[in-house]
Write a protein that holds these residues in place. Structure first.
Motif, PDB file in Angstrom:
ATOM      1  N   ASN A 112      15.359  29.952   0.172  1.00 53.17           N
ATOM      2  CA  ASN A 112      16.419  29.224   0.718  1.00 53.17           C
ATOM      3  C   ASN A 112      17.748  29.786  -0.403  1.00 53.17           C
ATOM      4  O   ASN A 112      17.908  29.099  -1.499  1.00 53.17           O
ATOM      5  N   ARG A 159      21.662  39.504   4.783  1.00 52.20           N
ATOM      6  CA  ARG A 159      22.364  39.330   3.593  1.00 52.20           C
ATOM      7  C   ARG A 159      22.454  40.816   2.946  1.00 52.20           C
ATOM      8  O   ARG A 159      21.785  41.512   2.924  1.00 52.20           O
ATOM      9  N   LYS A 185      20.643  28.712  -0.788  1.00 52.86           N
ATOM     10  CA  LYS A 185      21.389  27.534  -0.749  1.00 52.86           C
ATOM     11  C   LYS A 185      21.071  26.754  -1.949  1.00 52.86           C
ATOM     12  O   LYS A 185      21.537  25.917  -2.750  1.00 52.86           O
ATOM     13  N   GLN A 186      19.533  27.236  -2.420  1.00 54.36           N
ATOM     14  CA  GLN A 186      19.137  26.310  -3.402  1.00 54.36           C
ATOM     15  C   GLN A 186      19.399  27.132  -4.865  1.00 54.36           C
ATOM     16  O   GLN A 186      18.984  26.880  -5.794  1.00 54.36           O
ATOM     17  N   TYR A 187      20.129  28.318  -4.870  1.00 58.75           N
ATOM     18  CA  TYR A 187      20.458  28.951  -5.946  1.00 58.75           C
ATOM     19  C   TYR A 187      21.787  28.994  -6.319  1.00 58.75           C
ATOM     20  O   TYR A 187      22.729  29.072  -5.290  1.00 58.75           O
ATOM     21  N   GLN A 188      22.356  29.172  -7.378  1.00 62.66           N
ATOM     22  CA  GLN A 188      23.816  29.108  -7.805  1.00 62.66           C
ATOM     23  C   GLN A 188      24.509  30.372  -7.254  1.00 62.66           C
ATOM     24  O   GLN A 188      25.504  30.551  -6.957  1.00 62.66           O
ATOM     25  N   HIS A 189      23.619  31.409  -7.341  1.00 60.24           N
ATOM     26  CA  HIS A 189      24.474  32.808  -6.903  1.00 60.24           C
ATOM     27  C   HIS A 189      23.262  33.732  -6.583  1.00 60.24           C
ATOM     28  O   HIS A 189      22.118  33.605  -6.859  1.00 60.24           O
ATOM     29  N   LYS A 190      23.721  34.832  -6.118  1.00 62.89           N
ATOM     30  CA  LYS A 190      22.651  36.061  -5.540  1.00 62.89           C
ATOM     31  C   LYS A 190      21.808  36.461  -6.697  1.00 62.89           C
ATOM     32  O   LYS A 190      20.509  36.659  -6.345  1.00 62.89           O
ATOM     33  N   ASP A 203      14.883  34.846   4.209  1.00 64.46           N
ATOM     34  CA  ASP A 203      15.878  33.851   3.808  1.00 64.46           C
ATOM     35  C   ASP A 203      15.963  32.802   4.634  1.00 64.46           C
ATOM     36  O   ASP A 203      16.738  32.058   4.341  1.00 64.46           O
ATOM     37  N   ARG A 204      15.426  32.530   5.737  1.00 63.66           N
ATOM     38  CA  ARG A 204      15.537  31.618   6.729  1.00 63.66           C
ATOM     39  C   ARG A 204      14.170  30.890   6.893  1.00 63.66           C
ATOM     40  O   ARG A 204      13.427  31.218   7.867  1.00 63.66           O
TER      41      ARG A 204
END
Length: 201
Positions: free
Chosen positions: A58, A91, A60-65, A37-38
């Protein structure tokens, strides 16, 4: 051999330990995928050097998990992943993946859980002034290092211990304990699957 995926976020020393164990035959599995994820994490370089496919995302590019876990799950299914090992994955695993891989996700943590869960367990143990910490391998549930414990091994803390020296001691244990424990779990899983198939006939 079972296809396994390793989830990692950082340097990847445990990832490398598992890869090396496969090479020498002490872990009989096919490490089929790294999930990271990094972007820029060193573990990606390790995987590429070993010609292991990488699924990089990434969050941060998604609205939720659930959004990114749905994509991860599709990749896991596509590659016939049967077991997941977390190795410094920073995570929490959500219900999207947990439901599909119930009882087939494990994590390694640098403390004797339930003591010092979460981030910086090594720093937590030093700050607490305890005489020993250790390594825990446990099943993954929806909580922060709350899943059923599989095995633990203690690591003594010296009077003059530093974060760096304690990390070295803990990693030495991790790199032996994780491959050995995964092998036992995979053996049990294969045995259980065979028994179930025979009983169904």
């Amino acid at each position: 051999m079972k296809n396994i995926a390793i989830f990692a976020s950082g340097n990847g020393s445990n990832f490398q330990a598992l890869v090396d164990a496969v090479k020498v035959g002490t872990l009989q599995a096919n490490i089929a995928l790294l999930v990271c994820d990094r972007p820029g994490a060193y573990v990606i370089e390790r995987a590429e050097a070993e010609h292991i496919p990488v699924f990089l995302f990434n969050p941060k590019q998604y609205q939720h998990k659930a959004a990114y876990e749905t994509i991860i799950l599709a990749k896991l299914v596509e590659m016939n992943i049967e077991f997941i090992a977390l190795a410094g994955y920073m995570r929490l695993i959500g219900p999207t993946i947990l439901k599909h891989y119930e009882g087939k996700i494990v994590n390694i943590h640098p403390s004797l859980l339930p003591a010092f869960p979460g981030l910086d367990a090594i720093g937590q143990s030093l700050q607490a002034g305890v005489k020993q910490t250790g390594v825990t391998i446990h099943y993954v549930d929806e909580g922060m290092d709350t899943g059923k414990i599989i095995v633990q091994q203690a690591v003594p803390i010296s009077v003059d211990e530093t974060r760096e020296s304690l990390q070295v001691k803990i990693q030495a244990v991790e790199h032996q304990l994780y491959p050995a424990t995964l092998q036992k779990l995979l053996n049990f899983s294969s045995s259980f699957s065979t028994r179930t198939q025979l009983e169904a006939k």
